[in-house]
Scaffold this active site. Structure first.
Site, PDB file in Angstrom:
ATOM      1  N   CYS A 180      56.696  51.515  39.036  1.00  0.00           N
ATOM      2  CA  CYS A 180      55.577  51.966  39.869  1.00  0.00           C
ATOM      3  C   CYS A 180      55.927  53.350  40.438  1.00  0.00           C
ATOM      4  O   CYS A 180      57.027  53.874  40.211  1.00  0.00           O
ATOM      5  CB  CYS A 180      55.342  50.970  41.004  1.00  0.00           C
ATOM      6  SG  CYS A 180      56.674  50.921  42.229  1.00  0.00           S
ATOM      7  N   HIS A 205      61.970  46.036  45.064  1.00  0.00           N
ATOM      8  CA  HIS A 205      61.753  45.960  43.622  1.00  0.00           C
ATOM      9  C   HIS A 205      63.108  45.995  42.928  1.00  0.00           C
ATOM     10  O   HIS A 205      64.085  46.552  43.462  1.00  0.00           O
ATOM     11  CB  HIS A 205      60.915  47.131  43.138  1.00  0.00           C
ATOM     12  CG  HIS A 205      59.488  47.072  43.558  1.00  0.00           C
ATOM     13  ND1 HIS A 205      58.520  47.845  42.969  1.00  0.00           N
ATOM     14  CD2 HIS A 205      58.847  46.328  44.505  1.00  0.00           C
ATOM     15  CE1 HIS A 205      57.349  47.587  43.519  1.00  0.00           C
ATOM     16  NE2 HIS A 205      57.526  46.673  44.474  1.00  0.00           N
ATOM     17  N   GLU A 236      64.251  47.788  40.534  1.00  0.00           N
ATOM     18  CA  GLU A 236      64.790  49.133  40.340  1.00  0.00           C
ATOM     19  C   GLU A 236      65.431  49.669  41.610  1.00  0.00           C
ATOM     20  O   GLU A 236      66.520  50.252  41.576  1.00  0.00           O
ATOM     21  CB  GLU A 236      63.681  50.112  39.909  1.00  0.00           C
ATOM     22  CG  GLU A 236      62.960  49.736  38.634  1.00  0.00           C
ATOM     23  CD  GLU A 236      61.666  48.976  38.896  1.00  0.00           C
ATOM     24  OE1 GLU A 236      61.686  47.971  39.630  1.00  0.00           O
ATOM     25  OE2 GLU A 236      60.623  49.390  38.344  1.00  0.00           O
ATOM     26  N   CYS A 272      59.130  53.355  42.645  1.00  0.00           N
ATOM     27  CA  CYS A 272      60.360  53.274  41.872  1.00  0.00           C
ATOM     28  C   CYS A 272      60.603  54.542  41.054  1.00  0.00           C
ATOM     29  O   CYS A 272      61.740  54.993  40.929  1.00  0.00           O
ATOM     30  CB  CYS A 272      60.334  52.035  40.990  1.00  0.00           C
ATOM     31  SG  CYS A 272      60.400  50.497  41.950  1.00  0.00           S
TER      32      CYS A 272
END
Length: 153
Positions: free
Chosen positions: A81, A51, A53, A84
């Site tokens: 999420c 992801h 992040e 993260c």
């Protein structure tokens, strides 16, 4: 200045969309300087943890030669999420700025509200809805295009 950094995160999200990735972008800033940036790369890396992040956190830690990002701020186009949010907490990021809320997968103001849990060791200051309209539009356009190009069953 806050708008400038979110604009840079949006640039990363647009670049991710051009690569066929879900358009999420992230930028990490310390003392007014961008330390790291990333867009989603889950498809390119065949890695569900890639992801924006997570990649930005890894790059910032590498650039700063530190395991913690105390004093750093994260700008991301979509509400993080749970995975993260956990990484944000462990990295000890000072502030989190995010664009669009994610009612289905978000874990900051939606879902499990990771930072509000008693087991959370560190919670950043959270600022939501920054460039929310642009962030949400990128996602809606991306998914609408994918739906329209999918063959009927």
């Amino acid at each position: 200045m806050t708008r400038r950094f979110m604009d840079e995160a949006l640039e990363e999200a647009r670049a991710a969309a051009l690569r066929g990735e879900v358009p999420v972008g992230a930028v990490i800033v310390r003392n007014g300087d961008v330390v790291a940036r990333a867009g989603n790369e889950t498809r390119a890396r065949n890695d569900p943890t890639a992801h924006a992040e997570i990649l930005a956190i890894r790059r910032a830690c590498s650039a700063l030669a530190a395991e913690r990002l105390t004093g750093c701020d994260l700008y991301v186009t979509l509400e993080p999420c749970a995975m993260c949010a956990g990484a944000i907490s462990f990295a000890r990021l000072r502030r989190l700025y995010f664009g669009a809320a994610d009612a289905k997968g978000g874990a900051v103001e939606s879902g499990g509200r990771f930072f509000a849990q008693p087991t959370c060791h560190h919670a950043p200051e959270v600022y939501s809805a920054l460039s929310e309209t642009e962030s949400a539009a990128l996602l809606k356009t991306f998914f609408a295009a994918r739906r329209s190009s999918d063959p009927e069953p």
